[in-house]
Write a protein that holds these residues in place. Structure first.
Motif, short mmCIF file in Angstrom:
data_model
loop_
_atom_site.label_atom_id
_atom_site.label_comp_id
_atom_site.label_asym_id
_atom_site.label_seq_id
_atom_site.Cartn_x
_atom_site.Cartn_y
_atom_site.Cartn_z
N PRO A 1 6.33 3.98 -7.64
CA PRO A 1 5.52 3.23 -6.66
C PRO A 1 4.25 3.98 -6.24
N TRP A 2 4.30 5.30 -6.24
CA TRP A 2 3.12 6.09 -5.89
C TRP A 2 2.08 6.02 -7.02
N ILE A 3 2.57 6.11 -8.26
CA ILE A 3 1.66 6.10 -9.41
C ILE A 3 1.00 4.73 -9.57
N THR A 4 1.79 3.67 -9.43
CA THR A 4 1.19 2.33 -9.57
C THR A 4 0.22 2.04 -8.42
N ALA A 5 0.51 2.56 -7.23
CA ALA A 5 -0.40 2.39 -6.11
C ALA A 5 -1.73 3.09 -6.39
N LEU A 6 -1.66 4.30 -6.93
CA LEU A 6 -2.88 5.04 -7.25
C LEU A 6 -3.67 4.33 -8.36
N MET A 7 -2.98 3.72 -9.29
CA MET A 7 -3.65 2.97 -10.35
C MET A 7 -4.45 1.81 -9.75
N ARG A 8 -3.82 1.05 -8.88
CA ARG A 8 -4.50 -0.09 -8.27
C ARG A 8 -5.71 0.36 -7.45
N ARG A 9 -5.52 1.41 -6.66
CA ARG A 9 -6.60 1.88 -5.81
C ARG A 9 -7.75 2.46 -6.65
N SER A 10 -7.41 3.10 -7.77
CA SER A 10 -8.45 3.67 -8.64
C SER A 10 -9.28 2.57 -9.29
N GLU A 11 -8.64 1.50 -9.69
CA GLU A 11 -9.38 0.38 -10.28
C GLU A 11 -10.43 -0.14 -9.31
N GLU B 1 -5.18 8.91 1.67
CA GLU B 1 -4.63 7.76 2.38
C GLU B 1 -3.65 6.94 1.53
N LEU B 2 -3.16 7.55 0.45
CA LEU B 2 -2.29 6.82 -0.48
C LEU B 2 -0.92 6.53 0.14
N VAL B 3 -0.46 5.31 -0.03
CA VAL B 3 0.90 4.91 0.34
C VAL B 3 1.51 4.23 -0.88
N PRO B 4 2.83 4.34 -1.06
CA PRO B 4 3.44 3.77 -2.27
C PRO B 4 3.47 2.24 -2.24
N ASP B 5 3.48 1.67 -3.42
CA ASP B 5 3.64 0.22 -3.53
C ASP B 5 5.00 -0.19 -2.98
N GLY B 6 5.06 -1.36 -2.38
CA GLY B 6 6.32 -1.91 -1.90
C GLY B 6 6.98 -2.76 -2.96
N PRO B 7 8.14 -3.34 -2.65
CA PRO B 7 8.89 -4.16 -3.61
C PRO B 7 8.09 -5.34 -4.15
N THR B 8 7.18 -5.88 -3.36
CA THR B 8 6.43 -7.06 -3.81
C THR B 8 5.45 -6.71 -4.91
N ALA B 9 5.20 -5.41 -5.12
CA ALA B 9 4.28 -4.99 -6.17
C ALA B 9 5.00 -4.65 -7.46
#
Length: 236
Positions: free
Chosen positions: A28-38, A79-87
């Motif tokens: 969830p942390w890695i996918t969150a960083l991917m989305r934010r980086s895009e 300010e990174l937070v992990p993706d939740g279940p909906t992601a």
């Protein structure tokens, strides 16, 4: 060393090391960083390459200097937070024929683990796997975590030829070969699903964050779904 940290990957990339150990909770942390980086890099972003513990961010050095890219990533990490279940990613079911003719290591895995072939199949198919990374070959998805009782080392001598769609395990990972390649993983069976298709949007069926279930089927069902029953050893 303190994590996360940024490691230079040349003039056009930064490796973001978020974790040291493989764990499903990393994703969830890695996918969150991917989305934010895009969003943060926009048109300057060239590629994102996630793995079990890192994310490689490749950018266009004509649009962004390495220092500017570093500052953007530092701001995201702050300010990174992990993706939740909906992601969560998509769920895929891969019909799989487990049989020694197409899974020549199945019986050896059973002997190594002290289980019957039927129990090995039950344990392998009884887990939902997360796709942690794509690599090695186009569409090859590294999935985990495999039940600890099935943990197996790679082959001492890799095969020169592994048939497309072969389902395999190594360490605490599992995968299905999207193309004919050499390979050193332990082959348990074969799926009938096409994993890599140049006519498919995005080419690869599986994406980082997706969940995968291997569903045991008999030979008749496997063939009816387009599966290739040619024995592995006969195709060398």
């Amino acid at each position: 060393m303190k994590l996360p940290r940024l490691e230079s990957a040349g003039l056009d990339g930064w490796m973001v090391r978020l974790f040291e150990r493989i764990d499903e909770q990393n994703l969830p942390w890695i996918t969150a960083l991917m989305r934010r980086s895009e969003a943060a890099f926009g048109a300057a972003l060239v590629d994102l390459v996630p793995s079990y513990t890192t994310l490689l961010v490749v950018f266009d050095p004509l649009n962004l200097t390495p220092l500017e890219a570093r500052h953007r990533l530092q701001a995201l990490l702050h300010e990174l937070v992990p993706d939740g279940p909906t992601a969560s990613g998509d769920v895929h079911e891969l019909p799989t024929w487990y049989d020694p003719s197409v899974g020549p290591d199945l019986e050896r895995v059973a002997g190594h683990t002290g289980m019957s072939v039927e129990k090995v199949i039950e344990r392998h198919a009884g887990t939902d796997y997360r796709v942690f990374a794509l690599g090695f070959a186009p569409g090859f998805a590294f999935m985990g975590l495999l039940d600890a009782c099935l943990e197996m080392p790679r082959l001492a001598t890799p095969r020169k030829w592994v048939p497309v769609n072969s389902v395999a395990i190594a360490g605490r990972q599992t995968a299905a070969y999207p193309a004919v390649t050499p390979g050193g993983w332990n082959l348990l069976g074969r799926t009938s699903v096409r994993l890599f298709d140049r006519d498919r949007d995005g080419f690869s069926l599986l994406k980082v964050g997706d969940r995968v279930r291997f569903v045991p089927v008999d030979r008749h069902t496997f063939e009816a779904r387009g599966g290739d029953t040619t024995p592995t050893e006969a195709r060398r």
